[in-house]
Write a protein that holds these residues in place. Structure first.
Motif, short mmCIF file in Angstrom:
data_model
loop_
_atom_site.label_atom_id
_atom_site.label_comp_id
_atom_site.label_asym_id
_atom_site.label_seq_id
_atom_site.Cartn_x
_atom_site.Cartn_y
_atom_site.Cartn_z
N GLN A 23 -90.49 53.11 7.65
CA GLN A 23 -91.14 53.52 6.40
C GLN A 23 -91.16 52.38 5.38
O GLN A 23 -92.18 52.14 4.72
CB GLN A 23 -90.44 54.74 5.80
N VAL A 24 -90.06 51.65 5.26
CA VAL A 24 -90.00 50.51 4.34
C VAL A 24 -91.03 49.46 4.75
O VAL A 24 -91.76 48.91 3.91
CB VAL A 24 -88.58 49.91 4.31
N LEU A 25 -91.13 49.20 6.06
CA LEU A 25 -92.06 48.18 6.54
C LEU A 25 -93.51 48.61 6.33
O LEU A 25 -94.34 47.81 5.88
CB LEU A 25 -91.78 47.87 8.01
N GLU A 26 -93.82 49.86 6.62
CA GLU A 26 -95.19 50.32 6.43
C GLU A 26 -95.59 50.33 4.96
O GLU A 26 -96.73 50.00 4.62
CB GLU A 26 -95.37 51.69 7.08
N THR A 27 -94.65 50.66 4.09
CA THR A 27 -94.92 50.62 2.65
C THR A 27 -95.16 49.18 2.19
O THR A 27 -96.09 48.91 1.41
CB THR A 27 -93.75 51.24 1.86
N ALA A 28 -94.37 48.25 2.70
CA ALA A 28 -94.54 46.83 2.35
C ALA A 28 -95.88 46.30 2.85
O ALA A 28 -96.57 45.56 2.14
CB ALA A 28 -93.39 46.01 2.94
N ILE A 29 -96.28 46.71 4.06
CA ILE A 29 -97.56 46.26 4.61
C ILE A 29 -98.72 46.80 3.79
O ILE A 29 -99.69 46.08 3.49
CB ILE A 29 -97.67 46.66 6.10
#
Length: 188
Positions: A23-29
């Motif tokens: 979730q953190v990575l998808e939000t950052a992307i």
């Protein structure tokens, strides 16, 4: 490396810390995609995925950009200094160079991580030699330390990672774990 001599991924996971979940990575992307779309609005950049590590990140980033209405022309390259090892050699090995001309193009290099940056610097320099009008770098992760090639940085990046051996979301643990939907770091 054959299966018998390959370090065990499950043992590595048991000896690692979860650094960033999916979730953190998808939000950052998604956040990165907005900045990239704003910078490339009105143009169709050459979106160059750096294989193999950049593939999961590049796919997700491309879909986020498409959802924002940003068109892209896809290309890829495969250059390595690692060849399955955990430390890079001084020699860059090209396995595939883009077939599309870079002359006069706005190029977005998309990779998994900016660590020390030797490979990305060599790739960026090659793009300049090919006549790219502009070269920007998008990296999912940036490792924070003071050993990066001078003048190399990610123009867009998702997350910071510690100065440890990291893997997952494109980054490998002895050619394993690239498909993990999170970033892990081995404990010291």
């Amino acid at each position: 490396m054959n299966d018998a001599s390959r370090p065990d991924l499950q043992a590595a996971l048991a000896s690692s810390d979860l650094i960033h979940d999916r979730q953190v990575l998808e939000t950052a992307i998604a956040r990165m995609a907005v900045a990239i779309r704003n910078d490339f609005a009105g143009s169709v950049p050459l979106f160059v995925t750096v294989m193999h590590g950049g593939l999961p990140f590049a796919g997700q980033l491309a879909l986020e950009l498409g959802a924002l209405g940003q068109d892209l022309e896809f290309e890829y390259l495969h250059a390595t200094r690692y060849r399955g090892a955990t430390t890079g050699s001084s020699t860059l090995t090209w396995k595939h160079r883009p077939a599309t001309s870079l002359r006069g193009r706005r190029v977005l290099l998309v990779d998994d991580i900016v660590d020390e940056g030797h490979t990305l610097a060599a790739v960026r320099d090659w793009c300049r030699e090919q006549g790219a009008a502009q070269i920007r770098i998008a990296a999912l992760a940036v490792k924070r330390h003071d050993r990066c090639v001078p003048g190399l940085h990610a123009d867009y990046f998702g997350v910071d990672v510690p100065d440890r051996y990291v893997y997952g979301y494109g980054m490998d643990f002895h050619e394993q774990g690239r498909a993990l939907p999170a970033i892990y770091a081995l404990r010291d």
